[in-house]
Design a protein around this motif. Structure first.
Motif, mmCIF file in Angstrom:
data_model
loop_
_atom_site.group_PDB
_atom_site.id
_atom_site.type_symbol
_atom_site.label_atom_id
_atom_site.label_comp_id
_atom_site.label_asym_id
_atom_site.label_seq_id
_atom_site.Cartn_x
_atom_site.Cartn_y
_atom_site.Cartn_z
ATOM 1 N N THR A 32 11.460 -1.110 11.297
ATOM 2 C CA THR A 32 12.717 -1.002 10.555
ATOM 3 C C THR A 32 12.493 -0.064 9.374
ATOM 4 O OG1 THR A 32 12.072 -2.845 9.153
ATOM 5 C CG2 THR A 32 13.335 -3.384 11.153
ATOM 6 N N LEU A 33 13.561 0.316 8.696
ATOM 7 C CA LEU A 33 13.429 1.179 7.520
ATOM 8 C C LEU A 33 12.526 0.540 6.465
ATOM 9 C CD1 LEU A 33 14.282 3.741 5.956
ATOM 10 C CD2 LEU A 33 16.298 2.490 5.168
ATOM 11 N N ALA A 34 12.728 -0.744 6.209
ATOM 12 C CA ALA A 34 11.918 -1.428 5.191
ATOM 13 C C ALA A 34 10.438 -1.431 5.581
ATOM 14 C CB ALA A 34 12.417 -2.861 4.998
ATOM 15 N N TYR A 35 10.175 -1.652 6.871
ATOM 16 C CA TYR A 35 8.785 -1.639 7.355
ATOM 17 C C TYR A 35 8.140 -0.275 7.115
ATOM 18 C CZ TYR A 35 5.060 -0.866 10.756
ATOM 19 O OH TYR A 35 3.883 -0.493 11.353
ATOM 20 N N MET A 39 4.831 0.703 4.893
ATOM 21 C CA MET A 39 3.620 1.317 5.457
ATOM 22 C C MET A 39 3.250 2.600 4.715
ATOM 23 S SD MET A 39 2.577 -0.757 7.696
ATOM 24 C CE MET A 39 3.359 -2.075 6.783
ATOM 25 N N LYS A 40 4.264 3.380 4.328
ATOM 26 C CA LYS A 40 3.977 4.620 3.593
ATOM 27 C C LYS A 40 3.267 4.302 2.279
ATOM 28 C CE LYS A 40 7.279 7.832 5.493
ATOM 29 N NZ LYS A 40 8.391 8.759 5.279
ATOM 30 N N LYS A 41 3.747 3.291 1.607
ATOM 31 C CA LYS A 41 3.112 2.887 0.354
ATOM 32 C C LYS A 41 1.680 2.414 0.582
ATOM 33 C CE LYS A 41 6.417 1.551 -3.072
ATOM 34 N NZ LYS A 41 7.631 0.893 -2.578
ATOM 35 N N THR A 45 -2.616 6.799 0.741
ATOM 36 C CA THR A 45 -3.324 6.626 -0.524
ATOM 37 C C THR A 45 -4.247 7.808 -0.838
ATOM 38 O OG1 THR A 45 -4.980 5.343 0.692
ATOM 39 C CG2 THR A 45 -3.264 4.108 -0.458
ATOM 40 N N TYR A 46 -4.658 8.538 0.175
ATOM 41 C CA TYR A 46 -5.485 9.755 0.004
ATOM 42 C C TYR A 46 -6.726 9.498 -0.861
ATOM 43 C CZ TYR A 46 -0.655 11.163 0.924
ATOM 44 O OH TYR A 46 0.621 11.242 1.418
ATOM 45 N N ASN A 47 -7.344 8.372 -0.669
ATOM 46 C CA ASN A 47 -8.507 8.052 -1.507
ATOM 47 C C ASN A 47 -9.762 7.692 -0.711
ATOM 48 O OD1 ASN A 47 -7.660 5.637 -0.524
ATOM 49 N ND2 ASN A 47 -7.454 4.609 -2.503
ATOM 50 N N ALA A 176 9.937 6.471 12.505
ATOM 51 C CA ALA A 176 9.081 5.311 12.753
ATOM 52 C C ALA A 176 7.647 5.658 12.358
ATOM 53 C CB ALA A 176 9.159 4.912 14.227
ATOM 54 N N TRP A 177 6.952 4.688 11.800
ATOM 55 C CA TRP A 177 5.607 4.913 11.264
ATOM 56 C C TRP A 177 4.579 5.023 12.383
ATOM 57 C CZ3 TRP A 177 3.245 6.828 7.401
ATOM 58 C CH2 TRP A 177 1.904 6.534 7.140
ATOM 59 N N GLY A 178 3.674 5.987 12.232
ATOM 60 C CA GLY A 178 2.613 6.126 13.227
ATOM 61 C C GLY A 178 1.647 7.234 12.871
ATOM 62 N N HIS A 179 0.857 7.647 13.860
ATOM 63 C CA HIS A 179 -0.223 8.600 13.589
ATOM 64 C C HIS A 179 0.269 9.997 13.228
ATOM 65 C CE1 HIS A 179 0.647 9.232 17.855
ATOM 66 N NE2 HIS A 179 0.074 10.412 17.776
#
Ligand code: FE
Ligand code: FE
Length: 272
Positions: A32-35, A39-41, A45-47, A176-179
């Motif tokens: 979903t949009l909230a999901y 996940m982006k947050k 993190t680029y750390n 949608a979140w993914g690779h």
């Protein structure tokens, strides 16, 4: 090529792995949009520094459950794609894109079952992606699962435009979140990245089948997205039709590809 093509990506064949269907059911239900925002947050993190080649080796342990055509470790698919692009004498940066386009799947190293980013649960990691925050088109694979997504109960999200402006363009959509998005963002934040724009677009949108193959989302597309589609479809035939059971050793192709990787990404680590 025509007959060969038909043997790939056939989700209807009788022996299709039930796991593929189950994967897409969970993905459609839970992305979903909230999901995606969560996940982006969490993952951008680029750390965590890791060299490109070490990341390639890590992928040797992962098999993509959403791919009905391949049951080899994912790094084999990357090498096969790169070698096919190389055999066609395409530019060196495109060969590199072939080699790394799925490298975002190393997200599983820090992933978990609840997020769908683990070896066991891959619905937040792999598979065809779609736009969140607007209606799901019936060009999605297994469209019968679209109604299971809770955003489709929300009147702000369940229209063709949803939260978006008309013709806002691909780069302004949340997918949608993914690779794909993970690797795209990691490389975009990598200071030594010189991969041409076309290559970055290939990385970011290669799993966006309802758009690049299904032809959906026309109301959201901008003029430049026609160029994007040409780039992605040019790349897609190497992603899709080069899968074979030929097994390569990463070590054997390193001498050829590492200098290309260093040319476009530098010698230092990438921050994941
Ligand atoms: Fe992929
Ligand atoms: Fe791929």
């Amino acid at each position: 090529m025509e007959t060969a093509k038909k043997e790939f990506r056939n989700y209807d064949k009788l022996d299709v792995d039930a796991a593929v269907r189950q994967h897409y059911k969970k993905m459609r239900q839970r992305q979903t949009l909230a999901y995606v925002q969560r996940m982006k947050k969490k993952y951008l993190t680029y750390n965590k520094p890791m060299n490109l080649w070490d990341a390639m080796e890590k992928l040797d342990a992962l098999i993509d459950v959403s791919d009905p055509d391949l049951d080899l470790p994912n790094v084999q698919h990357l090498i096969q794609s790169a070698e096919a692009i190389r055999a066609d004498n395409r530019p060196d940066w495109m060969q590199l894109v072939g080699l790394i386009h799925d490298l975002g799947k190393i997200m599983y190293l820090r992933g978990c079952d609840e997020d769908g980013t683990s070896q066991a649960e891959q619905w937040g990691l792999v598979g065809d992606i779609f736009v969140v925050g607007c209606a799901l088109p019936d060009t999605c694979v297994y469209p019968e699962f679209n109604a299971l997504n809770s955003d489709m109960q929300n009147p702000r999200y369940n229209t063709p435009l949803g939260i978006y402006e008309p013709a806002c363009g691909l780069d302004n959509l949340t997918l949608a979140w993914g690779h794909d998005e993970y690797l795209y963002q990691v490389l975009s934040h990598h200071k030594d990245n010189n991969i041409p724009k076309a290559g970055m677009v290939m990385i970011r949108y290669h799993s966006f089948y309802p758009w690049h193959t299904g032809g959906s989302y026309s109301e959201l597309l901008s003029d430049q997205d026609a160029q994007y589609k040409e780039w992605v479809n040019d790349f897609n035939r190497y992603d899709l039709y080069t899968k074979s059971n030929k097994v390569y050793k990463l070590e054997d192709i390193k001498d050829y590809y590492l200098p290309i990787a260093e040319k476009y990404l530098g010698k230092g680590p990438v921050y994941w």
